[in-house]
Design a protein around this motif. Structure first.
Motif, PDB file in Angstrom:
ATOM      1  N   ILE A   1      25.925   3.482 -13.363  1.00 15.12           N
ATOM      2  CA  ILE A   1      26.508   4.808 -13.167  1.00 15.12           C
ATOM      3  C   ILE A   1      25.661   5.530 -12.129  1.00 15.12           C
TER       4      ILE A   1
ATOM      5  N   CYS B   1      34.553   9.809 -12.379  1.00 10.69           N
ATOM      6  CA  CYS B   1      34.736  10.609 -13.591  1.00 10.69           C
ATOM      7  C   CYS B   1      34.039  11.950 -13.413  1.00 10.69           C
TER       8      CYS B   1
ATOM      9  N   THR C   1      31.720   5.090 -11.436  1.00  8.27           N
ATOM     10  CA  THR C   1      31.543   4.058 -12.451  1.00  8.27           C
ATOM     11  C   THR C   1      31.915   2.674 -11.948  1.00  8.27           C
TER      12      THR C   1
ATOM     13  N   ASP D   1      32.136   1.586 -19.753  1.00 10.63           N
ATOM     14  CA  ASP D   1      31.723   2.592 -18.774  1.00 10.63           C
ATOM     15  C   ASP D   1      31.404   3.925 -19.444  1.00 10.63           C
ATOM     16  N   ARG D   2      32.165   4.278 -20.465  1.00  2.65           N
ATOM     17  CA  ARG D   2      31.891   5.513 -21.200  1.00  2.65           C
ATOM     18  C   ARG D   2      30.493   5.431 -21.847  1.00  2.65           C
TER      19      ARG D   2
ATOM     20  N   LEU E   1      39.339   4.891 -18.272  1.00  6.38           N
ATOM     21  CA  LEU E   1      37.903   4.630 -18.388  1.00  6.38           C
ATOM     22  C   LEU E   1      37.686   3.783 -19.631  1.00  6.38           C
TER      23      LEU E   1
ATOM     24  N   LYS F   1      28.012   3.579 -20.760  1.00  3.90           N
ATOM     25  CA  LYS F   1      27.026   3.654 -19.674  1.00  3.90           C
ATOM     26  C   LYS F   1      26.748   5.103 -19.283  1.00  3.90           C
TER      27      LYS F   1
ATOM     28  N   ASP G   1      37.638   4.984 -10.464  1.00  5.00           N
ATOM     29  CA  ASP G   1      36.216   4.744 -10.676  1.00  5.00           C
ATOM     30  C   ASP G   1      35.354   5.997 -10.583  1.00  5.00           C
TER      31      ASP G   1
ATOM     32  N   GLU H   1      37.507  -4.350 -12.981  1.00  2.75           N
ATOM     33  CA  GLU H   1      36.383  -5.030 -12.361  1.00  2.75           C
ATOM     34  C   GLU H   1      36.722  -6.491 -12.140  1.00  2.75           C
TER      35      GLU H   1
END
Length: 167
Positions: free
Chosen positions: A147, A125, A142, A100-101, A96, A103, A123, A3
């Motif tokens: 999400i 999953c 992601t 993010d996981r 990842l 989220k 980005d 990001e």
């Protein structure tokens, strides 16, 4: 780095400006002794909202340009430096991160997540769930500020096909 830090900072500044506009509007509107001055409140709130949305818009532009730049980088590399994910190379080159996981788990609080698998497309999953009737999957994006499930059928089908080929 997945990001763009500048996009994140601009987004936070935008949200802070909107909040500051409302707070300052409430404070300045209540200074008058005879009651609340609604025009003063709305002037501050509107000013904070407009300037905050400008910053959020700039953050989104930077994020989109950063994503375009990341997608174009493989074109500049030699063929030997990048391998496309395939059966022989089942793991994608991106990872990842824990934020993010987290989220993903927060986005589906009432569902039982069995596994979260980063897809070959950056980005994206594949999230595998368990229900009373069996297992099912969803493909999520992601790369934004949150999400979201992908609405692109081609991307969804290619990721599910890739996952099924992995065994």
């Amino acid at each position: 780095m997945n990001e763009n830090m500048i996009a994140k900072v601009l987004f936070v500044i935008g949200v802070a400006q909107i909040a500051a506009g409302v707070i300052i509007g409430l404070i300045t509107a209540n200074i008058i002794t005879y009651g609340v001055s609604w025009p003063v409140f709305f002037a501050w709130m509107l000013g904070g909202f407009v300037s905050g949305m400008l910053f959020i818009g700039f953050a989104e532009n930077i994020r989109l340009l950063h994503n375009i730049h990341k997608k174009m980088q493989p074109l500049n590399k030699t063929p030997d430096t990048r391998q496309e994910p395939s059966i022989k190379n089942p793991r994608p080159e991106w990872t990842l991160d824990e934020a993010d996981r987290t989220k993903i788990y927060e986005h589906y609080p009432n569902e039982t997540i069995v596994e979260v698998v980063p897809a070959p497309q950056e980005d994206y999953c594949l999230v595998r769930f368990k229900s009373d009737n069996g297992y099912y999957v969803r493909v999520v994006y992601t790369g934004g500020f949150g999400i979201e499930e992908t609405s692109d059928a081609k991307v969804r089908q290619s990721i599910i096909k890739w996952y099924n080929e992995q065994g």
